[in-house]
Design an enzyme around this catalytic site. Structure first.
Site: not given
Ligand code: BDR
Ligand code: CA
Length: 322
Positions: A252
């Site tokens: 992500h």
């Molecule tokens: C986001 O949530 C976190 O767990 C990840 O690092 C990312 O920033 C994705 O939804």
């Protein structure tokens, strides 16, 4: 003509995908394509001490020990972390494999102050990539109203518009962890850039990609760390069915770096985004007000599509450089 090198603050809660975003930035710094002004760590995937320690170890690994690291502003309510995805140290339980850093969490400046000081010192010049719950940014804006408008651009990984959430049925983790903070950031200016889950769910980093990076530099400690972190992240992604069974994990946060350095790989829409801060089932949901046909009052640009093959080509070639 003078070449403009982006000056960046990374607001982060490492986090496996955060670490890939940070390593990508370190590579771009080493190639002379980016300047890392500061890292502001946040609470989120794991607690404040752990995110600070993880960022310190990764900067140390990448040889950027002169970059300031801020410690997280506390979130005003209890929430659920994501250690089940990222490991209890936020780095795939690999922290003991990396050298200690000399940084002290106790004496570090708070992240909101780091942001305020940096933006006042270079108004209009710094891009903030925010890949964690938005507590630090909101605290900076609350302490110094208008300060976030002094950033050149603010790019968030967050939100889920047309897809299910990942921490609740309706909410994405970074927004759900501290919805009021997300709303403060969205209210701060009219051009917030958001890369939501709808897009990052198609960014699956695979073992084969890690292998390609490692083959380019078989002796490199960074390449070995990347392969080990990738294996850990794939194991938890499979457990929690984040990739529908594909052997990979969702990278992500790296999407924000991809947007800044390979902007041709994304498509966008303009929108008025609001955050649900009250709902029993929907707290942290991101909503678009589609009545605003003329886009008057819009506050954000939302990524709608990513060209994943070209995104990964940029990422892998840059990580090989480390
Ligand atoms: C986001 O949530 C976190 O767990 C990840 O690092 C990312 O920033 C994705 O939804
Ligand atoms: Ca993150």
């Amino acid at each position: 003509m003078e070449k403009l090198i982006p000056k960046i603050i990374l607001d982060t809660d490492p986090g496996g995908d955060d670490i890939f975003a940070l390593l990508w930035l370190i590579s771009l710094v080493k190639q002379g394509l980016a300047e890392l002004v500061a890292i502001t760590t946040a609470e989120g995937n794991v607690a404040a001490e752990q995110t600070f320690a993880a960022a310190s170890k990764i900067l140390n690994l990448g040889g950027l020990n002169d970059v300031e690291i801020g410690r997280a502003v506390a979130v005003p309510h209890a929430t659920t972390d994501a250690a089940h995805i990222h490991g209890s140290d936020g780095m795939g339980n690999l922290s003991q494999t990396l050298p200690e850093s000399d940084r002290s969490f106790e004496t570090a400046k708070y992240s909101d102050q780091v942001i305020i000081d940096a933006l006042l010192a270079a108004p209009g010049a710094i891009t903030i990539l925010a890949i964690a719950p938005f507590t630090n940014l909101a605290a900076a804006e609350t302490q110094h109203p208008g300060i976030l408008r002094q950033a050149k651009e603010i790019v968030l990984m967050g939100g889920a518009f047309g897809c299910a959430g990942n921490i609740t049925a309706h909410a994405e983790f970074n927004v759900a962890y501290h919805p009021e903070a997300a709303q403060v950031v969205l209210n701060s200016r009219s051009d917030i850039v958001m890369v939501p889950l709808d897009v990052t769910r198609s960014l699956i980093f695979t073992e084969a990609m890690a292998h390609t990076i490692q083959q380019a530099n078989p002796e490199s400690a960074i390449a070995q760390f990347i392969a080990a972190l990738c294996s850990f992240m794939i194991s938890t992604a499979l457990t929690y069915r984040e990739t529908q069974g594909d052997r990979g994990f969702l990278i992500h946060d790296a999407a924000t770096v991809g947007y800044l350095f390979y902007p041709e790989t994304f498509l966008w829409r303009r929108a008025t985004v609001q955050i649900e801060t009250q709902g029993l089932w929907t707290r942290g949901q991101t909503l678009i007000d589609n009545r605003q046909v003329a886009k008057a009052g819009a506050n954000a640009w939302i990524a709608t599509q990513v060209d994943a093959p070209n995104f990964f080509m940029g990422l892998i070639e840059d990580l090989k450089y480390l």
